[in-house]
Design a protein around this motif. Structure first.
Motif, PDB file in Angstrom:
ATOM      1  N   LEU A 142      30.859  20.441  13.106  1.00 37.13           N
ATOM      2  CA  LEU A 142      29.668  20.441  12.266  1.00 37.13           C
ATOM      3  C   LEU A 142      28.472  19.827  12.965  1.00 37.13           C
ATOM      4  N   GLU A 143      28.623  18.613  13.489  1.00 38.54           N
ATOM      5  CA  GLU A 143      27.477  17.921  14.084  1.00 38.54           C
ATOM      6  C   GLU A 143      26.969  18.639  15.329  1.00 38.54           C
ATOM      7  N   SER A 144      27.906  19.199  16.113  1.00 37.16           N
ATOM      8  CA  SER A 144      27.490  19.951  17.295  1.00 37.16           C
ATOM      9  C   SER A 144      26.694  21.182  16.887  1.00 37.16           C
ATOM     10  N   ASP A 145      27.167  21.882  15.857  1.00 37.55           N
ATOM     11  CA  ASP A 145      26.453  23.062  15.365  1.00 37.55           C
ATOM     12  C   ASP A 145      25.069  22.691  14.845  1.00 37.55           C
ATOM     13  N   LEU A 146      25.005  21.568  14.143  1.00 32.94           N
ATOM     14  CA  LEU A 146      23.730  21.160  13.572  1.00 32.94           C
ATOM     15  C   LEU A 146      22.682  20.895  14.654  1.00 32.94           C
ATOM     16  N   LYS A 147      23.137  20.413  15.798  1.00 35.32           N
ATOM     17  CA  LYS A 147      22.192  20.202  16.901  1.00 35.32           C
ATOM     18  C   LYS A 147      21.562  21.526  17.328  1.00 35.32           C
ATOM     19  N   GLN A 148      22.389  22.571  17.374  1.00 38.82           N
ATOM     20  CA  GLN A 148      21.855  23.882  17.763  1.00 38.82           C
ATOM     21  C   GLN A 148      20.960  24.456  16.667  1.00 38.82           C
ATOM     22  N   VAL A 149      21.350  24.230  15.415  1.00 43.40           N
ATOM     23  CA  VAL A 149      20.519  24.688  14.298  1.00 43.40           C
ATOM     24  C   VAL A 149      19.154  24.003  14.356  1.00 43.40           C
ATOM     25  N   LYS A 150      19.152  22.721  14.689  1.00 48.33           N
ATOM     26  CA  LYS A 150      17.880  21.989  14.767  1.00 48.33           C
ATOM     27  C   LYS A 150      16.996  22.572  15.872  1.00 48.33           C
ATOM     28  N   ARG A 151      17.609  22.967  16.990  1.00 46.22           N
ATOM     29  CA  ARG A 151      16.830  23.593  18.066  1.00 46.22           C
ATOM     30  C   ARG A 151      16.223  24.906  17.584  1.00 46.22           C
ATOM     31  N   ILE A 152      17.025  25.701  16.854  1.00 45.69           N
ATOM     32  CA  ILE A 152      16.521  26.983  16.364  1.00 45.69           C
ATOM     33  C   ILE A 152      15.385  26.758  15.366  1.00 45.69           C
ATOM     34  N   MET A 153      15.560  25.769  14.484  1.00 41.35           N
ATOM     35  CA  MET A 153      14.502  25.480  13.516  1.00 41.35           C
ATOM     36  C   MET A 153      13.233  24.997  14.203  1.00 41.35           C
ATOM     37  N   GLY A 154      13.391  24.424  15.404  1.00 43.16           N
ATOM     38  CA  GLY A 154      12.224  23.969  16.155  1.00 43.16           C
ATOM     39  C   GLY A 154      11.266  25.087  16.503  1.00 43.16           C
ATOM     40  N   LEU A 155      11.762  26.340  16.402  1.00 40.80           N
ATOM     41  CA  LEU A 155      10.875  27.475  16.657  1.00 40.80           C
ATOM     42  C   LEU A 155       9.737  27.531  15.643  1.00 40.80           C
ATOM     43  N   GLY A 156       9.925  26.837  14.525  1.00 39.38           N
ATOM     44  CA  GLY A 156       8.876  26.799  13.518  1.00 39.38           C
ATOM     45  C   GLY A 156       7.576  26.215  14.038  1.00 39.38           C
ATOM     46  N   ARG A 157       7.630  25.446  15.117  1.00 37.60           N
ATOM     47  CA  ARG A 157       6.395  24.883  15.684  1.00 37.60           C
ATOM     48  C   ARG A 157       5.463  25.987  16.167  1.00 37.60           C
ATOM     49  N   TRP A 158       6.048  27.143  16.549  1.00 39.75           N
ATOM     50  CA  TRP A 158       5.202  28.261  16.979  1.00 39.75           C
ATOM     51  C   TRP A 158       4.331  28.767  15.835  1.00 39.75           C
TER      52      TRP A 158
END
Length: 418
Positions: A142-158
């Motif tokens: 779970l926690e490892s996946d969440l790290k990747q999800v957070k990276r993907i959500m970081g695309l929102g900065r665009w």
């Protein structure tokens, strides 16, 4: 090794998503169908938090490119089940010798989702039960996946979503996913809801079986029903009865109990042979503070008044707008699109003109993203309301929303101006 391979696949899917978003932002045309197919295939196999995020995203299909929305929606109904040997491992871990508890367990699940799947079983007393089995090892990844999800959500900065807002949205999502792995909390929610609605003859909630439940398996008495997504071809009387029950139940949950079922997947609801609403899954129930209800009703009131200035004031109060230059024209168009559903008399949720107008607003919403932001603390609430709305669309509901909302608007208006 397995976790590293999983991380690489998630990073690859994230990179592919980011490439499509970047191409669109630069004025190009992304192949949303191909991206959706890749996400479906990859996430359906990987399961877990990333698939859950995609399912959540798919329920905002009026904000997604149509081809991407169509492919992601398959995750709601066609997710590949985990092979039986892995599920068998989880059941043995929970029960030890399965023959001691069950005379039969169906190897093929009748429902599969992002975090677990459901199998029918028969006890030695002849009772049919359902076993909601958490995917093996999910808590560990779970926690490892969440790290990747957070990276993907970081695309929102665009799209000029502030980092603080992205962090708040991520934390809300992460907390929900962690809670969804707590089957003991879900068993408690089932018991609470059964007591709450024991007097209702139009709502059915399965009974949890404590003696057969544990940390990774939730056992319930089997309740037969036709899933909402399969009711589109049912007779009109059944659809309207279920739709009215669903709409009134959501209202009661919000304004009386200050909670809402926050996983409106159409497979989590059904109709039994008597036309009663069956609520299967209570793994995601969120509290809705009264002040949030007042903020929502202030926005709805301004929308129905078609007052763009008041809509902006309401969004500012909710934290859903920032920067300078309110997009008043967009507000006005949005109000004109939504208002027909709240006109006096029964309104048809199956009216495609409403959905078409909302979808036509999508490019304008994205273009105004530097000023319009997702309010912190409302990700799951807005997802729930949007998902329940689409469930009413699937049922082709005809509801008098004006009479349903009038007393709620009056209550909230009075409280806000007292």
């Amino acid at each position: 090794m397995r976790e590293r391979g999983r991380t690489r696949r998630l990073m690859g899917l994230g990179a592919r998503t980011g490439g499509a978003l970047l191409k669109t932002r630069l004025g190009g045309q992304a192949d949303w169908r191909a991206l959706g197919e890749a996400l479906f295939e990859g996430l359906s196999e990987l399961k877990g938090p990333a698939m859950k995020l995609a399912q959540i995203t798919s329920q905002w299909d009026d904000l997604l490119p149509p081809d991407l929305a169509e492919e992601l929606s398959r995750l709601q109904r066609q997710a590949e089940p985990m092979p039986w040997p892995r599920i068998h491992e989880a059941l043995v871990l929970q029960y030890g010798e399965l023959d001691r508890h069950f005379s039969d367990i169906e190897e093929r699940p009748f429902a599969s989702a992002s975090m677990g799947q459901v199998h029918r079983a028969v006890t030695h007393t002849g009772e049919t039960v359902v076993l909601k089995v958490q995917y093996p090892g999910l808590a560990e990844v779970l926690e490892s996946d969440l790290k990747q999800v957070k990276r993907i959500m970081g695309l929102g900065r665009w799209f000029k979503v502030p980092q603080a807002r992205l962090d708040a949205l991520f934390e809300e999502l992460a907390a929900s996913l962690r809670e969804e792995l707590d089957y003991q909390a879900e068993a408690a929610a089932l018991a609470r809801y059964r007591e709450r609605y024991a007097h209702r003859d139009d709502i059915v909630i399965p009974e949890p079986l404590a003696e057969l439940s544990g940390a990774h398996v939730l056992a319930m008495r089997y309740v037969a029903g036709t899933p909402l997504r399969e009711l589109e071809t049912a007779d009109d009387a059944t659809r309207q009865k279920v739709a009215a029950t669903l709409a009134d139940w959501i209202t009661l949950e919000l304004f009386t109990h200050h909670e809402i079922h926050a996983d409106p997947h159409a497979g989590n609801f059904a109709a039994d042979d008597h036309g009663r609403l069956v609520i299967y899954d209570l793994g995601a129930v969120i509290a809705v503070p009264e002040e949030r209800l007042h903020a929502m009703m202030a926005l709805l009131e301004a929308t129905l008044d078609q007052d763009p200035v008041a809509m902006d004031t309401a969004l500012l109060a909710m934290g859903g707008r920032q920067g300078v230059g309110a997009p008043l024209a967009l507000y006005r168009e949005a109000a004109q699109s939504v208002a027909p559903l709240f006109a006096p008399g029964k309104q048809d949720f199956g009216d495609v003109r409403v959905h078409r107008r909302l979808r036509e607003l999508t490019p304008k919403v994205w273009a105004a993203m530097d000023r319009l932001q997702p309010p912190a603390g409302t990700l799951l609430l807005s997802r729930a309301l949007n998902g329940h709305y689409w469930n009413l669309v699937r049922l082709q509901a005809r509801l008098d929303m004006a009479s349903r909302t009038a007393p709620l608007l009056a209550w909230s208006h009075g409280k806000r101006h007292a």
